[in-house]
Design a protein around this motif. Structure first.
Motif, PDB file in Angstrom:
ATOM      1  N   LEU A 111      -0.166  -4.542   3.690  1.00 22.10           N
ATOM      2  CA  LEU A 111       1.280  -4.667   3.845  1.00 22.10           C
ATOM      3  C   LEU A 111       1.659  -6.060   4.335  1.00 22.10           C
ATOM      4  O   LEU A 111       2.645  -6.648   3.871  1.00 22.10           O
ATOM      5  CB  LEU A 111       1.783  -3.597   4.810  1.00 22.10           C
ATOM      6  N   ARG A 117      -8.370   3.475   7.498  1.00 19.79           N
ATOM      7  CA  ARG A 117      -7.177   3.634   6.668  1.00 19.79           C
ATOM      8  C   ARG A 117      -6.020   2.814   7.213  1.00 19.79           C
ATOM      9  O   ARG A 117      -5.297   2.146   6.468  1.00 19.79           O
ATOM     10  CB  ARG A 117      -6.816   5.125   6.629  1.00 19.79           C
ATOM     11  N   SER A 167      -3.957  -8.307   9.886  1.00 23.61           N
ATOM     12  CA  SER A 167      -2.669  -7.629   9.724  1.00 23.61           C
ATOM     13  C   SER A 167      -1.487  -8.478  10.147  1.00 23.61           C
ATOM     14  O   SER A 167      -0.386  -7.958  10.344  1.00 23.61           O
ATOM     15  CB  SER A 167      -2.672  -6.318  10.529  1.00 23.61           C
ATOM     16  N   PRO A 170       0.827  -1.206   0.000  1.00 20.72           N
ATOM     17  CA  PRO A 170       0.000   0.000   0.000  1.00 20.72           C
ATOM     18  C   PRO A 170       0.860   1.253   0.000  1.00 20.72           C
ATOM     19  O   PRO A 170       2.056   1.200   0.289  1.00 20.72           O
ATOM     20  CB  PRO A 170      -0.772  -0.127   1.317  1.00 20.72           C
ATOM     21  N   GLU A 171       0.241   2.370  -0.322  1.00 20.08           N
ATOM     22  CA  GLU A 171       0.930   3.651  -0.173  1.00 20.08           C
ATOM     23  C   GLU A 171       1.138   3.932   1.312  1.00 20.08           C
ATOM     24  O   GLU A 171       0.217   3.771   2.116  1.00 20.08           O
ATOM     25  CB  GLU A 171       0.102   4.766  -0.797  1.00 20.08           C
ATOM     26  N   PRO A 172       2.337   4.325   1.706  1.00 18.85           N
ATOM     27  CA  PRO A 172       2.561   4.666   3.121  1.00 18.85           C
ATOM     28  C   PRO A 172       1.647   5.812   3.556  1.00 18.85           C
ATOM     29  O   PRO A 172       1.291   6.682   2.760  1.00 18.85           O
ATOM     30  CB  PRO A 172       4.037   5.098   3.155  1.00 18.85           C
ATOM     31  N   ILE A 173       1.267   5.786   4.823  1.00 14.48           N
ATOM     32  CA  ILE A 173       0.478   6.875   5.391  1.00 14.48           C
ATOM     33  C   ILE A 173       1.448   7.993   5.759  1.00 14.48           C
ATOM     34  O   ILE A 173       2.344   7.787   6.592  1.00 14.48           O
ATOM     35  CB  ILE A 173      -0.312   6.392   6.619  1.00 14.48           C
ATOM     36  N   VAL A 179       1.827   0.768  10.493  1.00  8.98           N
ATOM     37  CA  VAL A 179       2.014   2.012   9.742  1.00  8.98           C
ATOM     38  C   VAL A 179       3.465   2.461   9.694  1.00  8.98           C
ATOM     39  O   VAL A 179       3.835   3.277   8.831  1.00  8.98           O
ATOM     40  CB  VAL A 179       1.128   3.138  10.325  1.00  8.98           C
ATOM     41  N   HIS A 190      -4.284  -0.395   5.347  1.00 12.00           N
ATOM     42  CA  HIS A 190      -2.847  -0.322   5.086  1.00 12.00           C
ATOM     43  C   HIS A 190      -2.119  -1.516   5.683  1.00 12.00           C
ATOM     44  O   HIS A 190      -1.318  -2.191   5.017  1.00 12.00           O
ATOM     45  CB  HIS A 190      -2.293   0.978   5.684  1.00 12.00           C
ATOM     46  N   ASN A 191      -2.394  -1.796   6.953  1.00 13.65           N
ATOM     47  CA  ASN A 191      -1.659  -2.848   7.653  1.00 13.65           C
ATOM     48  C   ASN A 191      -1.934  -4.226   7.061  1.00 13.65           C
ATOM     49  O   ASN A 191      -1.023  -5.043   6.908  1.00 13.65           O
ATOM     50  CB  ASN A 191      -2.022  -2.834   9.133  1.00 13.65           C
ATOM     51  N   ARG A 232       7.662  -0.476   6.004  1.00 16.20           N
ATOM     52  CA  ARG A 232       7.763  -0.166   4.590  1.00 16.20           C
ATOM     53  C   ARG A 232       7.950  -1.462   3.803  1.00 16.20           C
ATOM     54  O   ARG A 232       8.509  -2.437   4.310  1.00 16.20           O
ATOM     55  CB  ARG A 232       8.941   0.773   4.316  1.00 16.20           C
TER      56      ARG A 232
END
Length: 396
Positions: A297, A289, A325, A9-12, A374, A293-294, A377
């Motif tokens: 990733l 969000r 996650s 995912p795009e990093p927050i 979060v 994200h988690n 990377r």
């Protein structure tokens, strides 16, 4: 790589800067001990400063009311009745409280699965030894579907003898989301009380505890909800509340549940009092969000590690839902066979590869568990994937 393969995912933006983690290591095991954001650390330190500046005032003037306020805040987040909830140190403590409050005896049994957390298993064994009750384990295959899991539980119930069914909402050694609602409903049909160990649920999963209908439910806020370590919530159904006793009796004993459980004399209450700051941090980032994200990733990390070890997509265990996650990556057979073996391999990966992961020996299988958070990377998983096969090859 196909179009359907998990992608990072795009990093927050700015999320990584909220933590004080050592950049020399890739912290890919948030599920074990969590990570406390800097703002939450500072909130807790202010509370410690307040406590140490005037201990008499801190402990005797308004502390109970502050604990009640925090409890209501956390219970509301989970969709739980605040008057039927108690703050406790962690999920294992919650399990011990429930077990010793059941008043088990000879002929009674506690039913568990082989996906349960090890320390909770020790608590069950101890209580059964103490009371003359027995513990029985349901073996659930790693690849079992939700319907198969429910069927296995249903077949194992012994109404009248099974005094408690203990099941995980999201398992620790196998990172599998169990169909908790269906299991609770099945047990209720047979009048068997259910304890749901939801150590990983708060913050990671959307939960409505009261709607689940379990007799007992416990979840940690210090894993996925950014609270200081030592913060969990035990939720008890109305019919059991009068029977719940603390592990140690203190000055709120006559107040009944939940205060009799929460008040433990000179306990350090600052983790609990700072916990709402953790929820504020999570909400500021965006709860949905962060969850999306988690989970994305962790799925990406599972894919790149699996590919590096020569595993096909079908060889990678399904967590039971896309929102989990934490993910598993099977390691070569025979690599670890005991808890000590698993610990030694985990430490070797940390020391040699600069990456923190979880390793377990489960039913003769060697399993590596990663998390997504979060502050992580995509390149951290790639770097581990590039170096892990050589390390494992040297051990075989």
């Amino acid at each position: 790589m196909s179009a359907g393969d998990p992608q990072p995912p795009e990093p927050i933006p700015g999320a990584r800067l909220l933590f004080s983690l050592d950049p020399a290591s890739a912290h890919l095991n948030h599920g074990s001990y969590g990570a406390v954001p800097i703002g939450v650390q500072r909130a807790q330190q202010r509370l410690r400063d307040e406590m140490d500046a005037d201990p008499m005032r801190f402990f005797t003037q308004g502390l109970v009311d502050r604990i009640v306020h925090v409890r209501r805040h956390l219970a509301t987040f989970l969709g739980a009745d605040p008057d039927g909830s108690a703050l406790v140190g962690n999920a294992t403590t919650g399990a011990a409280i429930v077990l010793q409050s059941l008043r088990l005896g000879p002929g009674d049994e506690v039913l568990v699965t082989d996906h349960g957390y090890g320390a909770v298993g020790f608590a069950v064994q101890r209580e059964c030894r103490r009371t003359g009750a027995t513990v029985r384990t349901i073996e659930v295959p790693l690849t079992a579907s939700d319907d198969e899991i429910v069927a296995l539980v249903r077949a194992a119930l012994r109404p009248g003898r099974t005094k408690l069914l203990m099941v995980d909402q999201l398992t620790s050694p196998t990172a599998r989301l169990f169909p908790a609602a269906a299991i609770v409903a099945t047990a209720r049909e047979h009048d068997v009380p259910v304890f749901v160990d939801a150590a990983h649920a708060p913050g990671m999963l959307p939960v409505a505890v009261d709607a689940l209908g379990a007799d007992f439910w416990v979840g940690n806020f210090h894993k996925w909800a950014f609270a200081p370590r030592g913060t969990a919530l035990l939720v008890v159904a109305p019919r059991w509340r009068d029977r719940i006793e603390p592990l140690a009796v203190s000055w709120q004993q006559e107040s009944g549940f939940p205060l009799r459980v929460e008040w433990q004399a000179t306990l350090d209450y600052t983790p609990w009092l700072a916990a709402p700051t953790g929820l504020f941090t999570l909400r500021s980032l965006g709860v949905d969000r962060v969850r999306a994200h988690n989970a994305a990733l962790a799925a990406y990390g599972q894919r790149v590690l699996g590919e590096a070890l020569g595993l096909a997509p079908a060889d990678l265990p399904d967590p039971g839902a896309p929102g989990v996650s934490m993910r598993l990556v099977p390691l070569p057979d025979g690599l670890v066979s005991t808890v000590d073996d698993a610990q030694a391999l985990r430490l070797r990966i940390a020391d040699a590869l600069g990456a923190h992961v979880a390793v377990s020996a489960w039913r003769g299988r060697s399993l590596l568990r990663i998390s997504g958070q979060v502050y992580n990377r995509a390149e951290e998983y790639v770097r581990l994937a590039q170096r892990l096969p050589q390390l494992l090859g040297a051990l075989r």
